[in-house]
Each structure stands twice: as structure tokens, then as C-alpha cells.
Design a protein around this motif. Sequence first.
Motif, short mmCIF file in Angstrom:
data_model
loop_
_atom_site.label_atom_id
_atom_site.label_comp_id
_atom_site.label_asym_id
_atom_site.label_seq_id
_atom_site.Cartn_x
_atom_site.Cartn_y
_atom_site.Cartn_z
N LEU A 135 0.83 -1.21 0.00
CA LEU A 135 0.00 0.00 0.00
C LEU A 135 0.86 1.26 0.00
CD1 LEU A 135 -2.76 -1.17 2.51
CD2 LEU A 135 -2.70 -1.40 0.01
N VAL A 136 1.97 1.24 0.73
CA VAL A 136 2.90 2.38 0.72
C VAL A 136 3.55 2.49 -0.66
CG1 VAL A 136 5.10 3.23 1.63
CG2 VAL A 136 3.31 2.47 3.20
N GLY A 137 3.92 1.37 -1.26
CA GLY A 137 4.50 1.41 -2.61
C GLY A 137 3.55 2.07 -3.59
N HIS A 138 2.26 1.75 -3.51
CA HIS A 138 1.26 2.37 -4.38
C HIS A 138 1.20 3.87 -4.12
CE1 HIS A 138 -3.26 2.47 -5.70
NE2 HIS A 138 -2.47 2.91 -6.66
N GLU A 139 1.14 4.26 -2.87
CA GLU A 139 1.03 5.69 -2.52
C GLU A 139 2.27 6.47 -2.94
OE1 GLU A 139 -0.42 9.34 -1.15
OE2 GLU A 139 -1.46 7.48 -1.67
N ASN A 199 -3.85 6.15 -2.45
CA ASN A 199 -4.15 5.06 -1.52
C ASN A 199 -4.26 5.59 -0.09
OD1 ASN A 199 -3.80 2.67 0.21
ND2 ASN A 199 -3.46 1.64 -1.75
N PRO A 200 -5.46 5.62 0.47
CA PRO A 200 -5.63 6.23 1.80
C PRO A 200 -4.84 5.52 2.90
CG PRO A 200 -7.63 5.04 1.16
CD PRO A 200 -6.72 5.06 -0.04
N PHE A 201 -4.77 4.21 2.87
CA PHE A 201 -4.02 3.50 3.91
C PHE A 201 -2.52 3.58 3.65
CE2 PHE A 201 -8.03 0.89 4.67
CZ PHE A 201 -8.38 1.63 5.78
N GLY A 202 -2.13 3.60 2.38
CA GLY A 202 -0.72 3.82 2.06
C GLY A 202 -0.26 5.17 2.56
N ARG A 203 -1.13 6.19 2.41
CA ARG A 203 -0.81 7.54 2.90
C ARG A 203 -0.67 7.56 4.41
NH1 ARG A 203 1.76 11.27 0.82
NH2 ARG A 203 2.84 11.18 2.77
N GLU A 204 -1.61 6.91 5.11
CA GLU A 204 -1.54 6.87 6.58
C GLU A 204 -0.25 6.21 7.05
OE1 GLU A 204 -4.86 5.32 8.79
OE2 GLU A 204 -6.28 6.27 7.42
N ALA A 205 0.09 5.09 6.45
CA ALA A 205 1.31 4.39 6.84
C ALA A 205 2.54 5.23 6.51
CB ALA A 205 1.38 3.03 6.15
N LEU A 206 2.54 5.85 5.35
CA LEU A 206 3.66 6.70 4.95
C LEU A 206 3.84 7.85 5.93
CD1 LEU A 206 5.80 7.10 2.78
CD2 LEU A 206 4.12 8.38 1.45
#
Length: 192
Positions: free
Chosen positions: A132-136, A143-150
Motif C-alpha cells: 500500500l505504501v508502494g502504491h502511494e 491510496n488512503p491506507f498507504g498515505r496513513e502508513a507513509l
Amino acid sequence: MIDDRDVAAVERQLGRAPRGLRAVAHRCPCGLPDVVETAPRLPDGSPFPTLFYLTCPKAASAIGTLETSGMMRSMQARLAEDPALAEAYLAAHTDYIARRDEAAAEGGLEPLPRDMQSTGGMPTRVKCLHALVGHELAVPGSNPFGREALDALGEWWATGPCCRAEETAGAGSGGGGANAEPLRPARTGTER
């Protein structure tokens, strides 16, 4: 196309020869690739659903810490309770599939089956923050969850590149993708 120096850097990051590389999808502020775009099918024709592959071991380690913290369980619970979040996550999945299909078409490859996962558990589960971070990183704002993790990661690059300086001389100077600038991604979406 991906530059030979970037391929060498990704090989050092992964500790093995990378497969199916298409491009650098994002660069770490240190200048090295941290996300690559891969072909939806490997050279032997087998499916490879992860279009945006996180390669930086420092980022991967920091994300692993987030995964063990219970972040994914919290995200999964919120996904079930928040229709707007579920809609945004479905949009991330749809974006990912469209980009993966585009990569297949550009590579003259058969697209992956429609019922095959996109990545990271999308659109109904949260099972891999790395994906998900890779996508963001590759597609800021997607990607909302990728953004949160990032946002929770901090500056994984602050202590320097993930590969020794003498190994990375000249790496990072070629083969960029649409988001290959050495900056932290913006919070708004971009088009490819």
C-alpha cells in the motif's frame, strides 16, 4: 525503461536479481529507487500482481514495525465502519488494476484475470502495508491506507542511503518514472 545503475541498486536493496522491472516508480530523497514498477507477468509468463514493488530495505523495515504495531487491524476495523474510507480504498484498487492493465498492454502481455487481487488486500482487506505504501509513493494521493502508513513512517532515509556510497556511485541518475523526483510525495493525487 530502467537504467542499468538503478537495476544494480535495486539488486543490492533486494539481495537478489530483480524480475520483471519496467521503471523506477519513485525515488527516495537519497536519490535511489525505493519503489519500482514491475511487469504484471514475469518473463516466464507467470502472473505477478504487484505492480509497484517497494525495494528500499530501510523503508521496508520501518513498515514492518508498523505492521507489528497493530496498525493493519485498526485500518481493517475502520474499513468496515467507514463507507467513505471503503469507497476511497475501492478507488485505490480500481486505480491499481487500471495501471496494471495499462502496463500489460504496453508490454504486449496478457492482462491478469479480473478476479485476481490487486495488492495489499485491496479492496476489502488490509494485509500488506509495504504494497500500500508502494502504491502511494508511486501515485501520490491514490491510496488512503498507504498515505496513513507513509505519514507514520518518519524519515527512513535520514541516516543515509540503504546501500553504501561506494556501491551507489552514479546510481539514481537515470531511468525515472512519473514520480521519480527525490522528494517526499505530496498529499494530492497526480496523473500518470
